[in-house]
Design an enzyme around this catalytic site. Structure first.
Site, PDB file in Angstrom:
ATOM      1  N   GLU A  53       0.867  -1.176   0.000  1.00 44.65           N
ATOM      2  CA  GLU A  53       0.000   0.000   0.000  1.00 44.65           C
ATOM      3  C   GLU A  53       0.904   1.227   0.000  1.00 44.65           C
ATOM      4  O   GLU A  53       1.770   1.366   0.871  1.00 44.65           O
ATOM      5  CB  GLU A  53      -0.889   0.029   1.242  1.00 44.65           C
ATOM      6  CG  GLU A  53      -1.953  -1.051   1.278  1.00 44.65           C
ATOM      7  CD  GLU A  53      -2.753  -1.024   2.563  1.00 44.65           C
ATOM      8  OE1 GLU A  53      -2.543  -0.112   3.395  1.00 44.65           O
ATOM      9  OE2 GLU A  53      -3.597  -1.920   2.755  1.00 44.65           O
ATOM     10  N   ASP A  64      -6.060   8.827  10.194  1.00 44.24           N
ATOM     11  CA  ASP A  64      -4.736   8.338  10.533  1.00 44.24           C
ATOM     12  C   ASP A  64      -4.266   8.893  11.867  1.00 44.24           C
ATOM     13  O   ASP A  64      -4.593  10.020  12.252  1.00 44.24           O
ATOM     14  CB  ASP A  64      -3.737   8.701   9.442  1.00 44.24           C
ATOM     15  CG  ASP A  64      -4.003   7.965   8.148  1.00 44.24           C
ATOM     16  OD1 ASP A  64      -4.061   6.723   8.205  1.00 44.24           O
ATOM     17  OD2 ASP A  64      -4.179   8.615   7.108  1.00 44.24           O
TER      18      ASP A  64
END
Length: 286
Positions: A53, A64
């Protein structure tokens, strides 16, 4: 489209045939700078990453935690943009036409580039899938369906709060694999309970044949090994971006990421064997 269009499907078929889980590694493109990030990207497959990724840096990565937020900021400060991110994908494809690569991030940078232009460039570069965390199934017409038309998988996220009514909508139009977010909150959160995650994956498997990767909160080889006993893949991101953020110099960042990836890959690869040995043990009779 070349015969590379089914890299994700092929890789998970290979993993299934080998009776082992895969290791999915996340790094942010351009972190800490373009050259070092490219060096790390090119080193990941040999270090043991089965799927990569590659984060698309964004100034407001709301899902995040601090580690990946910091990685995005370092990359943006170093001048990373979508064109450079796609250039990294092309550079990988010059060396490696087998390892699946997924772009992960937020819709804003894609929208700013223009969906049609982005998908054309991504397909040409060799991108295999997308994870766009802030684009729910209700907006499939925006990106998901156009991406599928370009043979780019659209990988969905499921969470512990995805209930039985929501799950079919999440799975509709999903492809590649399902990314199970093992804990609520942001990336890099507390390590998940393997027992709870296994139960939840068993429930989800009653609704889909897609492979399931588990991420969020997995930082060590020991944690990865426990999840790999039952998941189709283990996703590690924050621990790798911490290697980059904590490194005193770029060459040290590459070395630390490669070493951790190797340790994680070994643990994940050996997990099913560990499980089998444990299952074969005969209880003591006393």
């Amino acid at each position: 489209m070349t015969n590379s269009q089914n890299r994700i499907e092929r890789r998970f078929a290979e993993l299934k045939a080998a009776d082992r889980a895969g290791l999915v590694t996340f790094i942010s493109a351009g972190d800490p700078d373009y050259d070092t990030s490219l060096e790390i990207l090119l080193a990941l497959p040999e270090a043991g990453a089965d799927v990569i990724e590659l984060g698309m840096p964004f100034s407001d990565p709301m899902a995040d935690g601090p580690s990946i937020q910091a990685a995005s900021l370092r990359a943006l400060n170093a001048g990373q943009d979508m064109h450079k991110t796609l250039a990294m994908v092309r550079a990988l494809r010059e060396r490696d036409d087998d390892t699946p690569l997924i772009l992960m991030g937020y819709y804003n940078p894609i929208h700013c580039m223009g969906v049609g232009h982005f998908l054309e460039q991504a397909a040409d570069a060799g991108v295999d899938g997308l994870i766009v965390v802030d684009l729910p199934p209700e907006h499939d017409a925006e990106l998901c369906r156009p991406a599928r038309a370009r043979h780019i998988d659209f990988i969905r996220l499921a969470t512990p709060t995805t209930d039985a009514r929501r799950l079919p909508l999440v799975l509709h139009n999903a492809s590649g694999f399902l990314y199970y977010v093992s804990s609520t909150g942001v990336t890099g959160a507390a390590a998940p309970s393997a027992e709870r995650v296994e139960e939840e994956l068993n429930t989800i498997r009653g609704h889909t044949d897609l492979p399931i990767g588990v991420g969020f909160g997995i930082r060590t080889p020991e944690q990865a090994e426990r999840i790999a006993r039952f998941a189709d893949a283990v996703v590690v991101g924050s621990a790798l971006t911490d290697c980059i953020g904590d490194a005193s110099q770029p060459s040290e960042a590459t070395r630390q990421v490669v070493n951790l990836t190797r340790s994680l890959a070994e643990a994940v690869s050996n997990a099913r064997g560990t499980r089998s040995v444990q299952e074969r043990k005969t209880p003591e009779v006393g």
